[in-house]
Each structure stands twice: as structure tokens, then as C-alpha cells.
Design an enzyme around this catalytic site. Sequence first.
Site, PDB file in Angstrom:
ATOM      1  N   ILE A 274      61.452  -0.140  17.023  1.00  0.00           N
ATOM      2  CA  ILE A 274      60.062  -0.870  17.583  1.00  0.00           C
ATOM      3  C   ILE A 274      58.942  -0.246  16.997  1.00  0.00           C
ATOM      4  O   ILE A 274      58.814   1.233  17.261  1.00  0.00           O
ATOM      5  CB  ILE A 274      60.182  -1.276  18.971  1.00  0.00           C
ATOM      6  N   SER A 275      57.987  -0.857  16.324  1.00  0.00           N
ATOM      7  CA  SER A 275      56.788   0.179  16.004  1.00  0.00           C
ATOM      8  C   SER A 275      56.081   0.832  17.033  1.00  0.00           C
ATOM      9  O   SER A 275      56.243   0.290  18.182  1.00  0.00           O
ATOM     10  CB  SER A 275      55.934  -0.994  15.256  1.00  0.00           C
ATOM     11  N   GLN A 276      55.406   1.714  16.577  1.00  0.00           N
ATOM     12  CA  GLN A 276      54.475   2.293  17.362  1.00  0.00           C
ATOM     13  C   GLN A 276      53.433   1.591  17.929  1.00  0.00           C
ATOM     14  O   GLN A 276      52.906   0.829  17.172  1.00  0.00           O
ATOM     15  CB  GLN A 276      53.827   3.725  16.422  1.00  0.00           C
TER      16      GLN A 276
END
Length: 243
Positions: A91-93
Site C-alpha cells: 500500500i503506497s505511502q
Amino acid sequence: MNTLLLLVISMVAGLREASTQDAECIRERAAMIETIRGYFRSDVGVFGQHGPSERVLEAMGQTRRHLFIPGRSCSVAYADMPAPIGFGQTISQPLIVALMTQFANVAPDDRVLEIGTGSGYQAAVLSRLARNVCTIEIIPQLAEAAAKTLRDLAYDNVNVRLGDGYAGWPECGPFNAIVVTAALGQVPPPLIEQLRVGGRLVMPVGPAYTTQQLTVVEKTGPDRTTTRAVGLVRFVPFTRSRD
Ligand code: SAH
């Protein structure tokens, strides 16, 4: 003590546990939003002067990221870091989610396409800003889990489809905005075709397993686009189905 009473007691205890965790998560979530704001108060430079709008930050402030990362504590879920979601994916930052959402510049009536559903978090954030979000994921287990999470949390304006997002989702378009959350050397032409004139596509463009240029393509006419690179990012690869 009879069984019914015991059941009621354990249900109340369970509820209290859930609400304690939620209360903590509210603090952690607010801190995450402040961290994102902080990047733009300081001279971060790379992504330009303008940080995410209040509308984008509000959408992220309302989206319970910890529910998209099963088994993670709130301190992990709301740290400004990418997090593993299984099957080698992340999951992206939060900062990157905020920036991509900002560059997508979504209005309330918009139709949005996301390629790379992953946990479903980015789709959930987009769905708070748009009329409708269609999102495609190539790994069956992730597509299924994200669809369940989004359904359980009543994100009723999100449709999840299993497949290779390279070809887009014509039946769901045309789109005002397209967000691609996996890296590829070039923008897939079908996605530009499915973008409305005036629409924007945001995508990491570049080789796998290194940094890529976060790229914003604007469709300025039926056969015209403008492209700008807005900063270096590092995304998981955009994979192609073998069929
Ligand atoms: N947006 C996600 C994070 C995505 S990570 C979130 O909010 O959690 C990138 C995702 O893209 C991975 O789940 C990966 O399986 C998926 N992906 C990679 N190539 C794809 C393709 N061709 N079509 C659809 N999804 C793809």
C-alpha cells in the site's frame, strides 16, 4: 452466570476494545494528516510548492487506513510509510496517495479509474471525492480481499474488477481521471483513449525495481496530450497477464 449474560459481557468487552482501538486510530490518523501538511510547510521542493488541498486531506482524514491493512497496528497503518499487503505488493505511502489524488484533481461528478487496487485504500480515498470509481487488480486474492473490505465499509460507488489494467475498462468510462499505482515504462495507450478531453492521468513511468517519474498526462484534445514529470517515486511493477 448464565450463557446469555456471559455472551453479552463478552460482546460489550469486544465493543470496548474496538472503540479503544478506534479512538487511538483517530489520533494516529490526525497525526498522519499533520505529517503530510508538514512536508509542504517545510521546503520539500520536489513536488512543488503546492501540497494537497484541504478537500484531499479531509478525504484521507476520513478514510480508515488501518482497516485496509489487516493485522497491522494503527501506529504502522498511519505511519507515513508504504506497508506490505501480501503477494509482494505494498500500500503506497500516505504522502504519495495524497499527491496522486491531488494531481488527479477529482471533482464530485467525476468518474475515476484506478489501475492496481491492492488493498483498496487509494480507491476508497478517491471514492470520497468522485461520483464513481472503477478499479482493476491483477492478483485474484487482492482483488477479492479489496472488494470485500470496500463492500463491508459501504464504499458503494467503487467497482472492483479482476484483470490486467493495461486495456483499461471502457464500459466504465470515459474517465475524468485515471490513477495508475504500478510502474511501467510507458503509459498504456488504451488508458489515454478512455480519458475525457480535459482529464488527467497520474502514473509512475519508468523501469521496475528502481525509481520512476511520477507523471501527469493531461488530455488537451481528442488526439493531444501534455505530459509533465512531477517527482521521483518508487512503485511496484505493472505486470502483464500472460493470456
Ligand atoms: N493502490 C493500492 C496499492 C497498489 S500496489 C492501494 O491503495 O493499496 C500496486 C498494485 O497493482 C498491486 O496490487 C499489483 O498487483 C497491481 N497491478 C500490477 N500490475 C497490474 C495490472 N497490469 N493490472 C492491474 N493491477 C496491477
